[in-house]
Design a protein around this motif. Structure first.
Motif, PDB file in Angstrom:
ATOM      1  N   VAL A 212       0.843  -1.200   0.000  1.00  0.00           N
ATOM      2  CA  VAL A 212       0.000   0.000   0.000  1.00  0.00           C
ATOM      3  C   VAL A 212       0.879   1.252   0.000  1.00  0.00           C
ATOM      4  O   VAL A 212       0.625   2.208  -0.737  1.00  0.00           O
ATOM      5  CB  VAL A 212      -0.959   0.006   1.204  1.00  0.00           C
ATOM      6  N   ALA A 213       1.915   1.247   0.820  1.00  0.00           N
ATOM      7  CA  ALA A 213       2.818   2.401   0.893  1.00  0.00           C
ATOM      8  C   ALA A 213       3.505   2.638  -0.444  1.00  0.00           C
ATOM      9  O   ALA A 213       3.581   3.779  -0.931  1.00  0.00           O
ATOM     10  CB  ALA A 213       3.851   2.192   1.994  1.00  0.00           C
ATOM     11  N   LEU A 214       3.986   1.581  -1.051  1.00  0.00           N
ATOM     12  CA  LEU A 214       4.709   1.697  -2.314  1.00  0.00           C
ATOM     13  C   LEU A 214       3.806   2.246  -3.419  1.00  0.00           C
ATOM     14  O   LEU A 214       4.179   3.171  -4.158  1.00  0.00           O
ATOM     15  CB  LEU A 214       5.263   0.327  -2.694  1.00  0.00           C
ATOM     16  N   GLY A 215       2.593   1.706  -3.535  1.00  0.00           N
ATOM     17  CA  GLY A 215       1.659   2.183  -4.558  1.00  0.00           C
ATOM     18  C   GLY A 215       1.159   3.590  -4.290  1.00  0.00           C
ATOM     19  O   GLY A 215       0.991   4.391  -5.215  1.00  0.00           O
ATOM     20  N   THR A 216       0.943   3.920  -3.020  1.00  0.00           N
ATOM     21  CA  THR A 216       0.453   5.247  -2.654  1.00  0.00           C
ATOM     22  C   THR A 216       1.492   6.316  -2.963  1.00  0.00           C
ATOM     23  O   THR A 216       1.179   7.356  -3.559  1.00  0.00           O
ATOM     24  CB  THR A 216       0.097   5.274  -1.152  1.00  0.00           C
ATOM     25  N   ILE A 217       2.735   6.073  -2.573  1.00  0.00           N
ATOM     26  CA  ILE A 217       3.806   7.027  -2.842  1.00  0.00           C
ATOM     27  C   ILE A 217       4.014   7.179  -4.344  1.00  0.00           C
ATOM     28  O   ILE A 217       4.159   8.287  -4.873  1.00  0.00           O
ATOM     29  CB  ILE A 217       5.116   6.576  -2.174  1.00  0.00           C
ATOM     30  N   ALA A 218       4.022   6.055  -5.067  1.00  0.00           N
ATOM     31  CA  ALA A 218       4.270   6.091  -6.507  1.00  0.00           C
ATOM     32  C   ALA A 218       3.202   6.875  -7.250  1.00  0.00           C
ATOM     33  O   ALA A 218       3.500   7.539  -8.249  1.00  0.00           O
ATOM     34  CB  ALA A 218       4.344   4.665  -7.054  1.00  0.00           C
ATOM     35  N   ASP A 219       1.967   6.835  -6.770  1.00  0.00           N
ATOM     36  CA  ASP A 219       0.871   7.496  -7.486  1.00  0.00           C
ATOM     37  C   ASP A 219       0.741   8.973  -7.135  1.00  0.00           C
ATOM     38  O   ASP A 219      -0.122   9.656  -7.666  1.00  0.00           O
ATOM     39  CB  ASP A 219      -0.455   6.778  -7.220  1.00  0.00           C
ATOM     40  N   MET A 220       1.578   9.450  -6.220  1.00  0.00           N
ATOM     41  CA  MET A 220       1.646  10.875  -5.883  1.00  0.00           C
ATOM     42  C   MET A 220       0.293  11.441  -5.438  1.00  0.00           C
ATOM     43  O   MET A 220      -0.110  12.534  -5.833  1.00  0.00           O
ATOM     44  CB  MET A 220       2.198  11.671  -7.059  1.00  0.00           C
ATOM     45  N   VAL A 221      -0.421  10.677  -4.613  1.00  0.00           N
ATOM     46  CA  VAL A 221      -1.648  11.185  -4.015  1.00  0.00           C
ATOM     47  C   VAL A 221      -1.287  11.912  -2.719  1.00  0.00           C
ATOM     48  O   VAL A 221      -0.180  11.752  -2.199  1.00  0.00           O
ATOM     49  CB  VAL A 221      -2.651  10.037  -3.738  1.00  0.00           C
ATOM     50  N   PRO A 222      -2.170  12.735  -2.173  1.00  0.00           N
ATOM     51  CA  PRO A 222      -1.835  13.489  -0.954  1.00  0.00           C
ATOM     52  C   PRO A 222      -1.516  12.571   0.224  1.00  0.00           C
ATOM     53  O   PRO A 222      -2.256  11.631   0.509  1.00  0.00           O
ATOM     54  CB  PRO A 222      -3.110  14.303  -0.687  1.00  0.00           C
ATOM     55  N   LEU A 223      -0.416  12.869   0.916  1.00  0.00           N
ATOM     56  CA  LEU A 223      -0.046  12.075   2.089  1.00  0.00           C
ATOM     57  C   LEU A 223      -0.705  12.663   3.332  1.00  0.00           C
ATOM     58  O   LEU A 223      -0.037  13.217   4.213  1.00  0.00           O
ATOM     59  CB  LEU A 223       1.475  12.025   2.243  1.00  0.00           C
ATOM     60  N   ILE A 224      -2.010  12.523   3.367  1.00  0.00           N
ATOM     61  CA  ILE A 224      -2.819  12.998   4.482  1.00  0.00           C
ATOM     62  C   ILE A 224      -3.718  11.859   4.941  1.00  0.00           C
ATOM     63  O   ILE A 224      -3.897  10.866   4.235  1.00  0.00           O
ATOM     64  CB  ILE A 224      -3.682  14.222   4.088  1.00  0.00           C
ATOM     65  N   GLY A 225      -4.283  12.019   6.147  1.00  0.00           N
ATOM     66  CA  GLY A 225      -5.289  11.085   6.633  1.00  0.00           C
ATOM     67  C   GLY A 225      -4.888   9.634   6.505  1.00  0.00           C
ATOM     68  O   GLY A 225      -3.822   9.202   6.962  1.00  0.00           O
ATOM     69  N   GLU A 226      -5.748   8.866   5.858  1.00  0.00           N
ATOM     70  CA  GLU A 226      -5.547   7.425   5.742  1.00  0.00           C
ATOM     71  C   GLU A 226      -4.285   7.076   4.939  1.00  0.00           C
ATOM     72  O   GLU A 226      -3.616   6.076   5.222  1.00  0.00           O
ATOM     73  CB  GLU A 226      -6.777   6.779   5.093  1.00  0.00           C
ATOM     74  N   ASN A 227      -3.964   7.889   3.934  1.00  0.00           N
ATOM     75  CA  ASN A 227      -2.740   7.631   3.166  1.00  0.00           C
ATOM     76  C   ASN A 227      -1.507   7.716   4.055  1.00  0.00           C
ATOM     77  O   ASN A 227      -0.555   6.942   3.915  1.00  0.00           O
ATOM     78  CB  ASN A 227      -2.605   8.636   2.017  1.00  0.00           C
ATOM     79  N   ARG A 228      -1.536   8.660   4.968  1.00  0.00           N
ATOM     80  CA  ARG A 228      -0.407   8.832   5.891  1.00  0.00           C
ATOM     81  C   ARG A 228      -0.315   7.642   6.845  1.00  0.00           C
ATOM     82  O   ARG A 228       0.767   7.125   7.122  1.00  0.00           O
ATOM     83  CB  ARG A 228      -0.620  10.139   6.643  1.00  0.00           C
ATOM     84  N   ILE A 229      -1.461   7.208   7.350  1.00  0.00           N
ATOM     85  CA  ILE A 229      -1.493   6.057   8.256  1.00  0.00           C
ATOM     86  C   ILE A 229      -0.955   4.815   7.560  1.00  0.00           C
ATOM     87  O   ILE A 229      -0.090   4.097   8.094  1.00  0.00           O
ATOM     88  CB  ILE A 229      -2.936   5.812   8.746  1.00  0.00           C
ATOM     89  N   LEU A 230      -1.446   4.551   6.354  1.00  0.00           N
ATOM     90  CA  LEU A 230      -1.066   3.338   5.635  1.00  0.00           C
ATOM     91  C   LEU A 230       0.402   3.380   5.205  1.00  0.00           C
ATOM     92  O   LEU A 230       1.101   2.357   5.242  1.00  0.00           O
ATOM     93  CB  LEU A 230      -1.975   3.158   4.414  1.00  0.00           C
ATOM     94  N   THR A 231       0.876   4.560   4.823  1.00  0.00           N
ATOM     95  CA  THR A 231       2.270   4.677   4.405  1.00  0.00           C
ATOM     96  C   THR A 231       3.216   4.508   5.580  1.00  0.00           C
ATOM     97  O   THR A 231       4.250   3.826   5.478  1.00  0.00           O
ATOM     98  CB  THR A 231       2.507   6.026   3.709  1.00  0.00           C
ATOM     99  N   ARG A 232       2.888   5.117   6.721  1.00  0.00           N
ATOM    100  CA  ARG A 232       3.744   4.953   7.905  1.00  0.00           C
ATOM    101  C   ARG A 232       3.829   3.470   8.291  1.00  0.00           C
ATOM    102  O   ARG A 232       4.914   2.957   8.588  1.00  0.00           O
ATOM    103  CB  ARG A 232       3.196   5.785   9.069  1.00  0.00           C
ATOM    104  N   ALA A 233       2.678   2.782   8.280  1.00  0.00           N
ATOM    105  CA  ALA A 233       2.678   1.350   8.611  1.00  0.00           C
ATOM    106  C   ALA A 233       3.492   0.559   7.594  1.00  0.00           C
ATOM    107  O   ALA A 233       4.238  -0.364   7.948  1.00  0.00           O
ATOM    108  CB  ALA A 233       1.244   0.824   8.672  1.00  0.00           C
TER     109      ALA A 233
END
Length: 572
Positions: free
Chosen positions: A233-254
């Motif tokens: 999830v972190a790898l795909g989220t970062i790669a897609d350049m979506v905002p690192l807020i809210g749930e994206n931040r939680i999932l990326t940190r994990a």
């Protein structure tokens, strides 16, 4: 690159209160207030993001329908097809859902289309193969499908159900699927429209795991730990350049935490060939080292290799796949650099930028897999929206990239009459166009950019969070900065400003990187180490009127020091 410096002015009462409550430096509190973090509870959630804070997956529209159908398919031993996309977000989404469904006991296959031979998304050509050829009874799209109306209708006529999971902006009419899970759908109450495609797929996994648990369908000890899948999830989220807020931040940190444990052979091998230490991996490492490599197979070969890498359980086989992908990435780099210079030449010979706010260029020799990379580089060069179109006979495939102030999707939507198809986000999009429409589209698109922007949108701006004395910066300050990570869109790394800074120059290292030291001249404070990247020709005064910089830990082998990363220096 000249940039206008913009110093933020956070509410000082809020800064004082937050600093006192958290016991942090006022500059850190100021940076948090600038990001909309003002209340103690919000600050604690921001600094300590937890998977427990994720909202229920059932806030997403159609989640219940999708889960009921998938459980039926698992129990009836139906063939399920996970249909993905060839970019890093789609690859991670495909690997995530395929792996989870296998663990749930499903009969599952995956298919990622070839970029040039099949094109983007689930289309009519896929009904015959792979859907009918593999006797598929349920298709689940990931990171695509929201615009696949015709294919989904044909699948239904063939007796095949389709569940769409996507995060792209839908048209006015949703596709005729059994269930459509897209947080951007009108009427979806989830508030999760910032998720990447892999984030939406992850929420489907959460909901399916919950439902199977409630129905007693997990054999004892077989229920998967979804935190262990957050690396994808972190790898795909970062790669897609979506905002690192809210749930994206939680999932990326994990996900970064999971990567630190080196649990997944494919991700560990990917980080290794990217020269990234998994124990200190950051969002920046993923964005600029790992993600380009994961994208490379889908750009110049076939994305299946990237999915296979992420699903691989053998360390030796994962290393082999990672090196093959690294070789494809080197090929991609050469191709994109050649295309970039080709576009520059075309621009100088055939285009007049005067009076225009965008670039739209088409050429028959450009590889469609790398035009997006070249477009992004041109955006950085000219600071305006760019559309590059790869022509194949009378049809062109285009990639568009934008600047923060201009919404690409809205601009393309206004030009829809000139396009065969289009889709994407505010900052990145794709399109298909007939060659006879390019000139008209060029004019319409530029008019839309002019209409939907202001002069300020085209300025290069360095946003500065807070003023600080550099002699106050030490290990505790650097740790507090690190607690604000992961950094990315909508949660940028803080930038600070210091005035009347004494500077002692050091050697030039690498390709024009200049080392230096900030000092107070008083002799009783420890100087702050600093580096200015790509600054070979920059003048560095002995006393600077102002310095803008970020603060990081510089880690090398077993040593770590606090370091300022200079963004700009102004004389007095």
């Amino acid at each position: 690159m000249n940039r206008r410096w913009k110093l933020c002015e956070p509410n000082l009462e809020a800064v004082e209160a937050l600093s006192k409550y958290l016991g942090c430096h006022k500059a850190i509190a100021g940076a948090m207030v600038n990001r909309g973090i003002r209340e103690p509870g919000a600050a604690e959630r921001y600094l300590g993001p937890s998977l427990a804070d994720l909202p229920s997956p059932f806030t997403l529209k159609d989640m219940d329908k999708a889960i009921a159908r998938i459980i039926h398919a698992i129990q009836a031993r139906e063939n399920i097809l996970v249909f993905g996309d060839y970019d890093a977000d789609g690859v991670c989404s495909t690997a995530l859902l395929t792996e989870f469904l296998l663990e749930a006991g499903a009969r599952v296959f995956f298919h990622v289309p070839h970029r040039t031979q099949e094109g983007y998304g689930f289309s009519s050509q896929h009904i015959r193969n792979p859907v009918l050829s593999k006797k598929i009874q349920l298709v689940i799209t990931v990171d695509n499908g929201i615009s696949s109306h015709e294919a989904i209708e044909e699948a239904g006529q063939a007796g095949v159900d389709v569940i769409v999971t996507d995060h792209h902006t839908p048209s006015e009419t949703p596709p005729p699927a059994l269930a459509v899970i897209d947080p951007k759908l009108p009427g979806c109450p989830s508030g999760l429209d910032h998720l990447a495609g892999v984030g939406v797929a992850f929420y489907l996994c959460i909901g399916l795991r919950m439902a199977m648990r409630e129905q007693g369908l997990w054999p004892e000890g077989k229920e998967p730990n979804l935190k262990h899948k957050c690396d994808l999830v972190a790898l795909g989220t970062i790669a897609d350049m979506v905002p690192l807020i809210g749930e994206n931040r939680i999932l990326t940190r994990a996900g970064l935490e999971i990567m630190g444990a080196a649990a997944r052979p494919g991700v560990k091998a990917l980080l290794d060939v990217s020269a990234v230490d998994n124990s200190t991996v950051s969002a920046h490492d993923l964005a600029f080292r790992a993600a380009p490599r994961l994208n490379a197979p889908g750009r110049v070969d076939h994305a299946n290799k990237a999915v296979e890498l992420l699903l691989e359980k053998s360390n030796s086989r994962a290393r082999q796949l990672a090196w093959e992908i690294d070789a494809l990435n080197r090929k991609r780099q050469r191709m994109s650099e050649d295309l970039y210079h080709s576009a520059l030449s075309l621009l100088k010979s055939d285009h007049d930028l005067k009076g225009k706010r965008s670039l739209v260029m088409a050429h028959s020799g450009w590889h469609p897999g790398v035009i997006g990379i070249a477009a992004a580089k041109l955006v950085r060069e000219f600071n305006c929206p760019v559309v590059l179109i790869s022509m194949d006979k009378r049809t062109g495939k285009g990639s568009a990239r934008s600047i923060p102030g201009v919404d690409l999707y809205q601009a393309l939507q206004a030009c829809e009459s000139q396009l065969i198809a289009f889709g994407g986000h505010a900052q990145a999009a794709g399109l298909t166009i007939d060659d006879k429409s390019i000139e008209t589209f060029r004019g319409m698109f530029d008019s839309q950019v002019l209409e939907k922007s202001t002069e300020r949108d085209f300025e290069r701006v360095l946003t500065i969070d807070y003023s600080v004395n550099p002699m106050e910066i030490g290990p505790d300050f650097a740790n507090q900065i690190e607690s604000m990570a992961p950094f990315g869109i909508a949660n940028p790394e803080p930038v600070f400003i210091s005035t009347e800074v004494g500077i002692k120059q050091g050697p030039t290292v690498g390709r024009g990187h200049r080392r230096m030291v900030f000092h107070s001249g008083e002799g009783n404070t420890k100087p702050l180490q600093a580096i200015w990247f790509n600054a070979r020709d920059q003048l560095v005064p002995s006393i600077a009127g102002a310095v803008a910089y970020r603060v990081q830990w510089n880690r090398w082998k077993d040593r770590q020091t606090v370091q300022a990363i200079i963004e700009g220096i102004r004389e007095g």
